[in-house]
Design an enzyme around this catalytic site. Structure first.
Site, mmCIF file in Angstrom:
data_model
loop_
_atom_site.group_PDB
_atom_site.id
_atom_site.type_symbol
_atom_site.label_atom_id
_atom_site.label_comp_id
_atom_site.label_asym_id
_atom_site.label_seq_id
_atom_site.Cartn_x
_atom_site.Cartn_y
_atom_site.Cartn_z
ATOM 1 N N HIS A 74 19.658 -3.158 11.403
ATOM 2 C CA HIS A 74 19.530 -4.484 12.004
ATOM 3 C C HIS A 74 20.911 -5.097 12.216
ATOM 4 O O HIS A 74 21.754 -5.080 11.308
ATOM 5 C CB HIS A 74 18.717 -5.413 11.100
ATOM 6 C CG HIS A 74 17.255 -5.103 11.084
ATOM 7 N ND1 HIS A 74 16.422 -5.481 10.056
ATOM 8 C CD2 HIS A 74 16.465 -4.466 11.990
ATOM 9 C CE1 HIS A 74 15.197 -5.082 10.320
ATOM 10 N NE2 HIS A 74 15.194 -4.467 11.486
ATOM 11 N N LYS A 92 19.779 1.040 18.325
ATOM 12 C CA LYS A 92 19.936 0.139 19.465
ATOM 13 C C LYS A 92 21.404 -0.119 19.746
ATOM 14 O O LYS A 92 22.221 -0.202 18.828
ATOM 15 C CB LYS A 92 19.213 -1.185 19.191
ATOM 16 C CG LYS A 92 17.694 -1.061 19.138
ATOM 17 C CD LYS A 92 17.041 -2.409 18.935
ATOM 18 C CE LYS A 92 15.530 -2.304 18.973
ATOM 19 N NZ LYS A 92 14.869 -3.613 18.757
ATOM 20 N N ARG A 134 7.825 1.776 9.301
ATOM 21 C CA ARG A 134 9.154 1.160 9.127
ATOM 22 C C ARG A 134 9.014 -0.165 8.369
ATOM 23 O O ARG A 134 9.784 -0.437 7.443
ATOM 24 C CB ARG A 134 9.777 0.953 10.503
ATOM 25 C CG ARG A 134 11.156 0.292 10.519
ATOM 26 C CD ARG A 134 11.670 0.365 11.957
ATOM 27 N NE ARG A 134 12.754 -0.563 12.242
ATOM 28 C CZ ARG A 134 14.051 -0.288 12.037
ATOM 29 N NH1 ARG A 134 14.400 0.864 11.514
ATOM 30 N NH2 ARG A 134 14.982 -1.169 12.372
ATOM 31 N N HIS A 136 6.047 1.798 13.813
ATOM 32 C CA HIS A 136 6.759 0.628 13.291
ATOM 33 C C HIS A 136 6.109 0.100 12.017
ATOM 34 O O HIS A 136 6.780 -0.531 11.197
ATOM 35 C CB HIS A 136 6.834 -0.460 14.360
ATOM 36 C CG HIS A 136 8.225 -0.955 14.587
ATOM 37 N ND1 HIS A 136 9.254 -0.149 15.038
ATOM 38 C CD2 HIS A 136 8.793 -2.175 14.400
ATOM 39 C CE1 HIS A 136 10.376 -0.851 15.127
ATOM 40 N NE2 HIS A 136 10.112 -2.077 14.729
ATOM 41 N N ARG A 150 13.426 4.081 13.389
ATOM 42 C CA ARG A 150 12.558 3.794 14.526
ATOM 43 C C ARG A 150 12.033 5.112 15.096
ATOM 44 O O ARG A 150 12.671 6.163 14.949
ATOM 45 C CB ARG A 150 13.330 3.040 15.611
ATOM 46 C CG ARG A 150 13.942 1.721 15.162
ATOM 47 C CD ARG A 150 14.779 1.103 16.274
ATOM 48 N NE ARG A 150 15.367 -0.179 15.890
ATOM 49 C CZ ARG A 150 16.560 -0.325 15.329
ATOM 50 N NH1 ARG A 150 17.316 0.752 15.092
ATOM 51 N NH2 ARG A 150 17.027 -1.525 15.010
ATOM 52 N N TYR A 174 11.083 -9.393 6.034
ATOM 53 C CA TYR A 174 10.409 -8.586 5.015
ATOM 54 C C TYR A 174 10.390 -9.291 3.664
ATOM 55 O O TYR A 174 9.541 -8.984 2.835
ATOM 56 C CB TYR A 174 11.070 -7.217 4.907
ATOM 57 C CG TYR A 174 10.995 -6.468 6.212
ATOM 58 C CD1 TYR A 174 9.776 -6.022 6.705
ATOM 59 C CD2 TYR A 174 12.130 -6.253 6.998
ATOM 60 C CE1 TYR A 174 9.682 -5.364 7.920
ATOM 61 C CE2 TYR A 174 12.045 -5.588 8.209
ATOM 62 C CZ TYR A 174 10.820 -5.159 8.665
ATOM 63 O OH TYR A 174 10.735 -4.518 9.878
#
Length: 302
Positions: free
Chosen positions: A274, A173, A251, A248, A149, A283
């Site tokens: 994730h 995150k 990414r 993004h 990110r 994806y």
């Protein structure tokens, strides 16, 4: 009570009692104004579930966004629940009004060839030796090569990079740390920037505690901010994906190209950081869309 009078009273409750922001109150008031434009200034008791469904159906015919339809459904449910509590109506017509499901749009993905051409142009500019061009090339290669990110890229410190193993430790995150690999092209661009670009940028400003160890620096020598990194990518990548695109999109492209190349879904999940495999599975849908598009272009009986 008539719809317009009730809408005014409800807006006052939202603003004065519930203390919602002016922008939120305007949005709700606009939804109710749209309802009045459809059904007229009717008495609230005359509005039933079918009337509300007709209102939402007309909005879909205008191609209103699903997020807008969902908000209008929420507005109607809150408005009529308030009217019921106030004794203005005896039955709530919006009780069974269902918001349309919000679809999840597929992310923007550039083709491998388009990204290769874009990165080659950035590399040619960096070869001139300008510190900013060297940094921008390293930023682009690293984002695509690692799938991190933009916030993770901007927070990288020199000690987080293992240039021999071509890995980086990033904090994602929820303050979760992970180690991500990056490729040879990203490694070469990063080496060139750290040797020839970063020292020049670092000398432009007395280092602060926050920026002294930062990998990527801004034009004034401080730590590169996410807004500036976004601008770097948008300038380089926008033409390749047919419109505005930021970090993004790199990414997204990295993840999609990994899966297209046969990477395991769990491995891609780990690289991207994730928490849920379901997030990574978007994806696989992108890859399916690309496969379908290729089939329709190539097969004579498609």
């Amino acid at each position: 009570m008539r719809l317009e009078d009730a809408a005014d009273a409800y807006a006052r409750v939202l603003a004065d009692v519930r203390r919602l922001s002016p922008a939120t109150v305007r949005a709700y008031r606009g939804d109710l104004a749209d309802l009045a434009a459809t059904v007229g200034n009717a008495d609230l008791a005359e509005i039933d579930l079918e009337t509300l469904r007709e209102w939402l159906w007309r909005a879909t015919q205008r191609a209103d966004a699903r997020a807008t339809l969902a908000r209008r459904t929420s507005t109607a449910r809150g408005f009529f629940a308030w009217a019921l509590d106030e004794g203005i109506i005896s039955d709530d017509p919006a009780l069974r009004l269902v918001a349309p499901k919000r679809g999840r749009p597929l992310p923007k993905v550039a083709t491998a060839d388009a990204l290769s051409a874009m990165l080659d142009r950035a590399g040619a500019a960096a070869a001139e030796g300008d510190p900013i061009a060297l940094r921008d090339h390293a930023v682009l290669e690293f984002l695509y090569g690692s799938g991190v990110r933009v916030s993770e890229l901007c927070s990288l410190d020199l000690g987080d990079i293992d240039r021999d193993r071509r890995t980086a430790r990033v904090v994602g995150k929820g303050s979760k740390e992970r180690v991500v690999p990056f490729g040879g092209a990203a490694g070469r661009a990063l080496d060139a920037y750290l040797v020839r670009g970063r020292p020049a940028l670092f000398g432009r400003q007395a280092p602060t505690e926050r920026s002294a160890g930062a990998v990527f620096l801004g034009v004034r020598g401080g730590r590169l901010g996410t807004r500036a990194a976004y601008d770097v990518v948008a300038r380089a990548l926008g033409p390749e994906v047919g419109g505005a695109a930021g970090p993004h999109a790199l990414r997204h492209s990295a993840a999609t190209h990994l899966l297209d190349g046969g990477a395991d879904l769990r491995a891609v999940q780990e690289i991207l950081g994730h928490a849920s495999l379901g997030t990574t599975q978007i994806y696989t849908h992108v890859s399916s869309e690309r496969l379908t598009a290729t089939y329709r272009l190539a097969h004579p009986r498609a």
